[in-house]
Design a protein around this motif. Structure first.
Motif, PDB file in Angstrom:
ATOM      1  N   ARG A   1      10.254  -5.724 -19.674  1.00 52.10           N
ATOM      2  CA  ARG A   1      10.878  -5.626 -18.344  1.00 52.10           C
ATOM      3  C   ARG A   1      10.754  -4.208 -17.791  1.00 52.10           C
ATOM      4  O   ARG A   1      10.405  -4.000 -16.623  1.00 52.10           O
TER       5      ARG A   1
ATOM      6  N   SER B   1       7.114  -3.501 -16.847  1.00 53.88           N
ATOM      7  CA  SER B   1       6.739  -4.192 -15.612  1.00 53.88           C
ATOM      8  C   SER B   1       7.314  -3.480 -14.394  1.00 53.88           C
ATOM      9  O   SER B   1       6.623  -3.305 -13.382  1.00 53.88           O
ATOM     10  N   LEU B   2       8.560  -3.046 -14.506  1.00 52.67           N
ATOM     11  CA  LEU B   2       9.187  -2.351 -13.381  1.00 52.67           C
ATOM     12  C   LEU B   2       8.493  -1.022 -13.105  1.00 52.67           C
ATOM     13  O   LEU B   2       8.230  -0.668 -11.946  1.00 52.67           O
ATOM     14  N   ASN B   3       8.162  -0.280 -14.164  1.00 54.66           N
ATOM     15  CA  ASN B   3       7.491   1.004 -13.986  1.00 54.66           C
ATOM     16  C   ASN B   3       6.085   0.810 -13.402  1.00 54.66           C
ATOM     17  O   ASN B   3       5.654   1.574 -12.524  1.00 54.66           O
ATOM     18  N   THR B   4       5.375  -0.225 -13.882  1.00 56.11           N
ATOM     19  CA  THR B   4       4.034  -0.505 -13.354  1.00 56.11           C
ATOM     20  C   THR B   4       4.090  -0.887 -11.880  1.00 56.11           C
ATOM     21  O   THR B   4       3.242  -0.468 -11.077  1.00 56.11           O
ATOM     22  N   TYR B   5       5.090  -1.667 -11.528  1.00 54.28           N
ATOM     23  CA  TYR B   5       5.238  -2.057 -10.119  1.00 54.28           C
ATOM     24  C   TYR B   5       5.485  -0.850  -9.235  1.00 54.28           C
ATOM     25  O   TYR B   5       4.870  -0.702  -8.165  1.00 54.28           O
ATOM     26  N   LYS B   6       6.355   0.054  -9.674  1.00 53.47           N
ATOM     27  CA  LYS B   6       6.659   1.242  -8.870  1.00 53.47           C
ATOM     28  C   LYS B   6       5.427   2.129  -8.716  1.00 53.47           C
ATOM     29  O   LYS B   6       5.141   2.634  -7.622  1.00 53.47           O
ATOM     30  N   CYS B   7       4.691   2.328  -9.816  1.00 54.58           N
ATOM     31  CA  CYS B   7       3.511   3.191  -9.759  1.00 54.58           C
ATOM     32  C   CYS B   7       2.419   2.572  -8.888  1.00 54.58           C
ATOM     33  O   CYS B   7       1.757   3.281  -8.111  1.00 54.58           O
ATOM     34  N   THR B   8       2.229   1.249  -8.996  1.00 55.20           N
ATOM     35  CA  THR B   8       1.219   0.584  -8.172  1.00 55.20           C
ATOM     36  C   THR B   8       1.575   0.674  -6.694  1.00 55.20           C
ATOM     37  O   THR B   8       0.702   0.925  -5.840  1.00 55.20           O
ATOM     38  N   ARG B   9       2.824   0.503  -6.396  1.00 51.06           N
ATOM     39  CA  ARG B   9       3.255   0.619  -5.002  1.00 51.06           C
ATOM     40  C   ARG B   9       3.044   2.034  -4.477  1.00 51.06           C
ATOM     41  O   ARG B   9       2.620   2.230  -3.320  1.00 51.06           O
TER      42      ARG B   9
ATOM     43  N   ASP C   1      11.966   6.301  -4.535  1.00 51.77           N
ATOM     44  CA  ASP C   1      13.100   5.385  -4.698  1.00 51.77           C
ATOM     45  C   ASP C   1      14.420   6.101  -4.468  1.00 51.77           C
ATOM     46  O   ASP C   1      15.330   5.575  -3.806  1.00 51.77           O
TER      47      ASP C   1
END
Length: 370
Positions: free
Chosen positions: A126, A129-137, A270
């Motif tokens: 989890r 996934s959250l860290n990957t989402y933030k970096c991709t964004r 964020d």
């Protein structure tokens, strides 16, 4: 009439006596059966409390009913009143005649620290996934020109120069490798040509001297070419180590620095968005958590930036030292070869401690290596 009444009275008196005898016989029968059913009886006193005397009698009868010598454990079960808050205790001891041991078992308490491995893995997935989402964004927003990025102008300029130099050094390596391959082919051809001239000098008596001169010249050129080839290969190996190991290691640190920078900017964005929103009981915990994560990634970013600066400094010093020696070697070897100065060519190899392998020489045996 008096006789009948007296008989009737006697008969009436005999009935209670008979019932009393029957009740006594039933009580004696129940008393005989009491050892069998006493475990199911719970005597209660007038105050509503449990009478313990029957329990002790049951335990005594149970001991007597067990045959001696079986080595069974003596078990005593003690119960308390319904209004008691104490827990039941089972005491176990050795059978009479042996050594008595006594253990008490209490309630089993499960520790709260026991964690489920599956839950830990799920939590790690989890977070990832959250860290990957933030970096991709963050990356997408930077490419679209909507997001802001942290830039260290001096450090970024040094990194760009390093990458550009790496490409140029790789081009030098390709060209030097091509020259080495071509020189190897030329030396191989000169050696074969020298052998052919030497063979003809032996078979042609009228042209013995002419073929002999050409054979000696080609063999000398092949020998000098092998010496030059050794110098070029040493140059290629040293520059290859610099480019593909030293510089590559520094660029790996640069990639880690860039990843830390993206994470830092993602969590900074964020935090800025949360600070622009309302502050209430629901958002304050999120702001505190975001502030904590932002501080952790800021420390990581600062550490990686410091590591990159130090590695770039050491790399520059090492690069200058290595390339200075290799460029001097390459220049002196090429100049001595084309000038036909065999002694200068050999002296150049000795200066840089280069040992040539004699063509056709077998590899040393394991005894020589020892």
């Amino acid at each position: 009439m008096s006789d009948c009444s007296s008989d009737t009275a006697a008969l009436g008196a005999s009935k209670p006596a008979t019932e009393e005898v029957k009740s006594n016989s039933e009580e004696s029968t129940m008393a005989q059966d009491s050892p069998k059913s006493s475990a199911a009886e719970i005597p209660v006193t007038s105050n509503g409390e449990v009478d313990d005397s029957h329990e002790h009698g049951f335990n005594r009868d149970l001991k007597r009913s067990l045959p001696a010598g079986l080595g069974l454990s003596e078990t005593q079960i003690t119960s308390h009143g319904f209004d008691s808050t104490k827990e039941g205790v089972i005491e176990a001891g050795a059978f009479p005649g042996g050594q008595k041991t006594q253990t008490k078992s209490g309630p089993v308490v499960l520790a709260d620290e026991i964690k489920n491995p599956a839950m830990e893995k799920l939590e790690l997935v989890r977070k990832w996934s959250l860290n990957t989402y933030k970096c991709t964004r963050q990356i997408i927003s930077e490419k679209l020109g909507r997001g802001s990025r942290t830039v260290d102008l001096e450090l970024e300029a040094q990194i760009d120069i390093l990458r550009d130099n790496k490409k140029k050094y790789e081009n030098i390596l390709r060209l030097a490798q091509t020259l080495s391959n071509q020189l190897f082919q030329m030396v191989h051809t000169q050696r074969q040509l020298g052998d052919a001239f030497a063979d003809l000098s032996l078979k042609s008596l009228e042209l013995h001297e002419e073929f002999g001169y050409n054979a000696d010249t080609q063999k000398l050129l092949a020998k000098n070419g092998e010496t030059l080839l050794g110098a070029i290969n040493f140059f290629i190996a040293s520059v290859n180590t610099l480019v593909n190991k030293t510089i590559e290691d520094t660029l790996m640190t640069v990639k880690q620095y860039e990843s830390a920078r993206i994470e830092y900017d993602a969590y900074r964005t964020d935090l800025e968005e949360l600070n622009l929103g309302p502050r209430d009981a629901n958002t304050l915990p999120k702001i505190e958590q975001s502030q904590h994560l932002f501080q952790a990634h800021k420390e990581k970013y600062d550490k990686m930036r410091n590591d990159v600066s130090i590695k770039l400094k050491f790399l520059e010093e090492n690069k200058v030292k290595v390339l200075h020696n290799q460029l001097v070697l390459f220049h002196n070897a090429i100049a001595a070869y084309f000038a036909g100065n065999q002694k200068q060519l050999e002296q150049t190899l000795k200066q840089f401690h280069i040992k040539l392998k004699t063509p056709g020489m077998d590899a040393p045996s394991w005894l020589e290596e020892q």
